[in-house]
Scaffold this active site. Structure first.
Site, PDB file in Angstrom:
ATOM      1  N   HIS A 155      20.975 109.583  34.852  1.00  0.00           N
ATOM      2  CA  HIS A 155      20.800 109.873  33.719  1.00  0.00           C
ATOM      3  C   HIS A 155      21.920 111.331  33.347  1.00  0.00           C
ATOM      4  O   HIS A 155      21.498 111.798  32.377  1.00  0.00           O
ATOM      5  CB  HIS A 155      19.753 109.690  32.474  1.00  0.00           C
ATOM      6  CG  HIS A 155      19.495 108.094  32.380  1.00  0.00           C
ATOM      7  ND1 HIS A 155      20.766 107.431  31.062  1.00  0.00           N
ATOM      8  CD2 HIS A 155      19.183 107.411  32.555  1.00  0.00           C
ATOM      9  CE1 HIS A 155      20.374 106.236  31.183  1.00  0.00           C
ATOM     10  NE2 HIS A 155      19.141 105.826  31.809  1.00  0.00           N
ATOM     11  N   LYS A 194      21.165 115.768  17.370  1.00  0.00           N
ATOM     12  CA  LYS A 194      20.603 114.981  18.925  1.00  0.00           C
ATOM     13  C   LYS A 194      19.877 115.790  19.019  1.00  0.00           C
ATOM     14  O   LYS A 194      19.817 116.605  18.195  1.00  0.00           O
ATOM     15  CB  LYS A 194      22.081 115.276  19.620  1.00  0.00           C
ATOM     16  CG  LYS A 194      22.560 116.250  19.836  1.00  0.00           C
ATOM     17  CD  LYS A 194      23.769 116.567  21.094  1.00  0.00           C
ATOM     18  CE  LYS A 194      25.024 115.950  20.450  1.00  0.00           C
ATOM     19  NZ  LYS A 194      25.700 114.878  21.237  1.00  0.00           N
ATOM     20  N   ARG A 195      18.821 115.906  19.920  1.00  0.00           N
ATOM     21  CA  ARG A 195      18.585 116.171  20.800  1.00  0.00           C
ATOM     22  C   ARG A 195      18.351 117.894  20.915  1.00  0.00           C
ATOM     23  O   ARG A 195      19.553 118.020  21.113  1.00  0.00           O
ATOM     24  CB  ARG A 195      17.594 116.536  21.992  1.00  0.00           C
ATOM     25  CG  ARG A 195      16.314 115.136  21.793  1.00  0.00           C
ATOM     26  CD  ARG A 195      15.392 115.157  20.446  1.00  0.00           C
ATOM     27  NE  ARG A 195      14.713 116.179  21.167  1.00  0.00           N
ATOM     28  CZ  ARG A 195      13.527 115.814  22.137  1.00  0.00           C
ATOM     29  NH1 ARG A 195      12.908 114.697  22.127  1.00  0.00           N
ATOM     30  NH2 ARG A 195      12.375 116.736  22.623  1.00  0.00           N
ATOM     31  N   LYS A 250      23.705 120.761  24.564  1.00  0.00           N
ATOM     32  CA  LYS A 250      24.006 120.299  23.826  1.00  0.00           C
ATOM     33  C   LYS A 250      24.845 121.018  22.988  1.00  0.00           C
ATOM     34  O   LYS A 250      25.605 121.113  21.816  1.00  0.00           O
ATOM     35  CB  LYS A 250      23.593 119.599  22.920  1.00  0.00           C
ATOM     36  CG  LYS A 250      23.290 118.295  23.746  1.00  0.00           C
ATOM     37  CD  LYS A 250      21.627 117.810  22.730  1.00  0.00           C
ATOM     38  CE  LYS A 250      21.124 116.930  24.043  1.00  0.00           C
ATOM     39  NZ  LYS A 250      22.155 115.102  24.108  1.00  0.00           N
ATOM     40  N   THR A 276      25.246 108.434  23.949  1.00  0.00           N
ATOM     41  CA  THR A 276      25.947 107.585  23.063  1.00  0.00           C
ATOM     42  C   THR A 276      25.841 108.084  21.638  1.00  0.00           C
ATOM     43  O   THR A 276      26.972 107.095  20.397  1.00  0.00           O
ATOM     44  CB  THR A 276      24.843 106.713  22.924  1.00  0.00           C
ATOM     45  OG1 THR A 276      23.429 107.454  22.647  1.00  0.00           O
ATOM     46  CG2 THR A 276      24.746 105.984  24.183  1.00  0.00           C
ATOM     47  N   LYS A 286      28.933 105.843  18.528  1.00  0.00           N
ATOM     48  CA  LYS A 286      28.441 105.227  16.687  1.00  0.00           C
ATOM     49  C   LYS A 286      28.906 106.198  16.106  1.00  0.00           C
ATOM     50  O   LYS A 286      29.273 105.668  15.048  1.00  0.00           O
ATOM     51  CB  LYS A 286      26.600 105.890  16.779  1.00  0.00           C
ATOM     52  CG  LYS A 286      25.049 105.299  16.912  1.00  0.00           C
ATOM     53  CD  LYS A 286      24.453 106.223  17.425  1.00  0.00           C
ATOM     54  CE  LYS A 286      22.898 105.795  18.583  1.00  0.00           C
ATOM     55  NZ  LYS A 286      21.575 107.009  18.618  1.00  0.00           N
TER      56      LYS A 286
END
Ligand SMILES: *Cc1c(COP(=O)(O)O)cnc(C)c1O
Length: 808
Positions: free
Chosen positions: A355, A543-544, A549, A651, A655
């Site tokens: 991952h 998101k985290r 990110k 992901t 969505k």
């Protein structure tokens, strides 16, 4: 019997009476929720039993998905939907004067996961059952899930998530299926019947008890199992003999230390910390799950040699990679097999999903700690390592210089990714780009040795939860437009392309989005007392919180926009609502600092009349699955702005596109495949490519300070971090400032800023042409079928597991 509203109402009243001794008028929301759960349980348990019987009688190959995380969220609505009762239940509750949303909210989110990895596992279980595939989850029943995030003066504060406070309605404790797990002790080599045997002595005994959660397929009678293991002490571990009470206190110490094992989920995402308790958790999961699977296998009169024909074990990242030596141990020590036969069975049964490419997320354990906790497992890993290195030396002379980099144990460290690759028949990445990076870079020498093992399985999400359930208005519109086929065959969404230019369909889509935005706005008003403009662009970054990110890039752009507003009160811009949701790992100082920067900016900008009609910032407290289900249907823009090469798949991006948001993204993870599907005109791409990022990392020619010096906009924004712009405290954000300028901006935030601003301008301009925007939005929904986890799971089933649908 088919369920009708009348039958439902009668059974509901009966349950309230028999369980709580109340009638409907007296029942609280919580009691209503529990009554419905009990009704569902009656229904589900029948189907559950039939499904398990069918799997057993017909000797089907079954897959077990081992994961340290399952981020389930609530199950009440999906369970109702899947048995076909959802609408009936809503109507029945309304008749009785309940608000169904409030009743459903009585279920506490099962937050047994950090983020994407745990949510993926939950989506996979949903797809397995809905595709009638014999596949189950194996995880840990943490007493505390991921912490609850509370915002206090703009700072994140972590509170324990005691999700079991009101009993978990869906689980069933299976005490009779408990197994014993052994830690510590010593291993003795003994000679028995001409054979070398290993005897484990003086170990600590831990009882593992499974709690089963039914996983319900979509209107197909299939109910699979998520088995969650809980650690308990063994009362017969001690003989209470000493009269002075020593034994009793010993016992209490032992009990406390055992119960710790399944006490809490480590709150780190994409980060690894070598904690003893975490290693204990991993072995606990693997040993409990495997022992129970082997017992079942043996009960059905199948031979040990048939294991690979009847069982596949998928490991979700390296966290359960001890499954390799543990399966070896069971085959060698318990079943008496020889090494070669045991190894052949193991490496035909275990498959591994990677991952991450982030170094800080790759698990390694200090040899000494490992050896003390798991002495026999360590011996087996040593032997696997010996044989692997010898094989490399003989068969791959060209790799001889790399053996020390490929070894499972080197310089006192155990490398779990190496163990996973050596011990699995399949190694997969989670998006095309990610798999290619594994093959070409991160795992290149392993790809040379085991090319046939590498494959890609691009992630997916369950469209039932994330569209059908989360966005019922959109789902209805789609069904009336193209029929209901897409619910079982999400690829049928592609038929929407015919309507992308149809102005009445565009208007219908636009109305649904507006209503979702209104619903979200009223939720925000209730929760936070902030009024947001329903006509503004809802720009969503959920998101985290993590450096890669790049929430920082987003907030820098907002600060830049704010500066433009202050300079020019008549600035032409489409009003925007920037929506953030993110938890930071409790010990991740930088991430928490970014949260504080977002909330400080929100405080300042939301209250400045100059920006009042143009910019609003909302930082949502406690981002989790249920909150995601509220935000996503209302989103216009999906921020997927990770540094290229760093996000394995993502992901959240899927969505959001499925709900009609347009992606603003880098060429990273699954964004690349989203772009491939919808075409470059239907999303906003910006920033360095992964190859460019790798090249800068190689040649060291990126100079963050040069970018800062040459870009006035960035100088303004960065200088505000250290000049009391937000508060009197001018050191609060100095670490962010230094990470960019002194530590040379590891995640290329400054480098991508210009390109990001330009892409954001294009978003603004495009949104003004609503027809163009809606056409793009519809195109995204139309192509989102590819990102259903039904597609992903079919590929796993056919290409890795070799399992087939079962008719119940
Ligand atoms: C989908 C999801 C994630 C993963 O989001 P990414 O944007 O892919 O990181 C994390 N948390 C929750 C609650 C989710 O539903």
């Amino acid at each position: 019997m088919t369920m009708t509203k009348e039958v439902f109402q009668k059974e509901f009243c009966d349950k309230l009476t028999t369980t709580f001794g109340k009638n409907v008028e007296e029942a609280t929301d919580k009691e209503a929720f529990q009554a419905i759960s009990l009704m569902l349980k009656d229904e589900l348990h029948r189907k559950w039993q039939r499904t398990q019987q069918a799997y057993q009688d017909q000797d089907h190959k079954q897959v077990y998905y081992f994961s340290m995380e399952f981020l389930l969220g609530r199950l009440i609505e999906t369970n109702l939907l899947n048995v076909g009762w959802l609408n009936i239940c809503r109507e029945a509750l309304t008749d009785f004067g309940f608000h169904s949303e409030e009743v459903f909210c009585e279920e506490h989110d099962a937050g047994l996961g950090n983020g994407g990895l745990g949510r993926l596992a939950a989506c996979f279980l949903d797809s397995l059952a809905s595709l009638k595939l014999p596949g189950h989850g194996v995880g840990i029943r943490y007493k505390y899930g991921l912490f609850q995030q509370k915002m206090v003066n703009g700072y994140q504060v972590e509170l324990p998530d005691y999700w079991l406070k009101d009993d978990y309605m869906w689980e069933t404790k299976r005490e009779e299926e408990a197994v014993e797990i052994r830690f510590g002790g010593t291993v003795h080599t003994i000679q028995r019947d001409q054979k070398l045997c290993f005897e484990h002595r003086d170990y600590e005994r831990v009882l593992a008890i499974p709690y089963d959660v039914p996983i319900v397929g979509y209107q197909n009678d299939v109910v699979n199992t998520l088995q969650l293991w809980s650690a308990e002490s063994m009362s017969n571990h001690f003989h209470f003999q000493s009269p002075n009470g020593h034994d009793y206190y010993h016992y209490l110490d032992y009990k406390r230390s055992v119960e710790q094992i399944s006490e809490f989920l480590y709150p780190d995402d994409s980060y690894y910390e070598g904690k003893l308790l975490r290693l204990k958790q991993q072995y606990f999961l693997v040993s409990a799950g495997l022992q129970s699977i082997l017992q079942k296998h043996k009960k059905s009169n199948l031979s040990i040699q048939q294991i690979p024909d009847y069982i596949s074990l998928q490991i979700n990242d390296t966290h359960p990679s001890l499954i390799v030596p543990e399966l070896m141990r069971l085959l060698l020590d318990e079943e008496g097999l020889g090494w070669d036969e045991a190894w052949s069975i193991t490496t035909s049964t275990v498959a591994y999903t990677n991952h991450t490419t982030l170094n800080e997320a790759l698990e390694t354990w200090p040899q000494e700690m490992f050896q003390t906790l798991l002495p026999r497992i360590y011996m087996i890993i040593e032997e696997i390592n010996e044989r692997f290195c010898r094989m490399l030396w003989h068969d791959f002379p060209e790799l001889r210089d790399s053996i020390h980099q490929m070894a499972i144990i080197s310089y006192g460290t155990i490398h779990m990714a190496h163990l996973s690759m050596v011990g699995s028949y399949s190694i997969n990445g989670v998006a095309k780009l990610h798999t290619n990076i594994l093959k070409k870079r991160v795992m290149k020498p392993f790809y040379t040795v085991f090319p046939e093992r590498f494959n890609n399985k691009t992630n997916g999400i369950t469209h039932r939860r994330w569209l059908l359930n989360a966005n019922p208005e959109l789902a209805n519109l789609l069904s009336t437009t193209i029929g209901k086929g897409w619910i079982k065959e999400p690829k049928e969404l592609i038929q929407l392309l015919k309507f992308a230019h149809d102005s009445s369909f565009q208007e219908a889509i636009s109305n649904v989005k507006l209503r979702n935005k209104q619903a979200f706005a009223s939720f925000i008003y209730k929760q936070y007392g902030i009024v947001i403009d329903e006509q503004s662009i809802f720009d969503v970054h959920i998101k985290r919180l993590h450096g890669y990110k790049r929430q920082l890039l987003n907030i820098f752009h907002i600060l830049h926009l704010y500066h433009l507003c202050r300079e020019n009160p008549h600035l032409q811009m489409t009003p925007r609502t920037f929506i953030f949701g993110a938890k930071a790992a409790p010990g991740y100082h930088f991430a928490k600092n970014v949260i504080k920067l977002i909330t400080s900016a929100a405080e300042k900008i939301n209250n400045d009349p100059v920006a009042k009609d143009k910019i609003k910032i909302i930082f949502l407290e406690n981002y989790n699955v249920s909150l995601a289900e509220r935000i996503i249907p209302a989103a216009d823009v999906s921020e997927q702005i990770s540094t290229a090469s760093k996000e394995a798949s993502g992901t959240g991006n899927m969505k959001l596109m499925m709900n009609g948001a347009l992606t603003l993204g880098t060429r990273d993870g699954a964004n690349v495949e989203i772009a491939e599907m919808v075409g470059p005109d239907n999303l906003f791409t910006f920033g360095l490519t992964s190859e460019e990022v790798f090249e800068y990392q190689r040649n060291g020619q990126y100079r963050a300070r040069d970018v800062y010096n040459s870009d006035q906009r960035l100088r303004t924004v960065l200088d505000q971090l250290v000049t009391q712009f937000f508060s009197n405290d001018d050191v609060e954000f100095k670490d962010i400032y230094y990470s960019l300028l002194m530590k040379n901006d590891e995640f290329f935030v400054l480098k991508d800023f210009d390109s990001y601003v330009e892409a954001q301008q294009l978003v603004d301009q495009t949104y003004r042409h609503q027809q163009t925007w809606l056409k793009k939005s519809i195109t995204n929904i139309a192509h989102s079928g590819k990102f259903s986890s039904d597609r992903t799971i079919s590929q796993y089933a056919n290409e890795i597991w070799g399992i087939h649908p079962v008719e119940i």
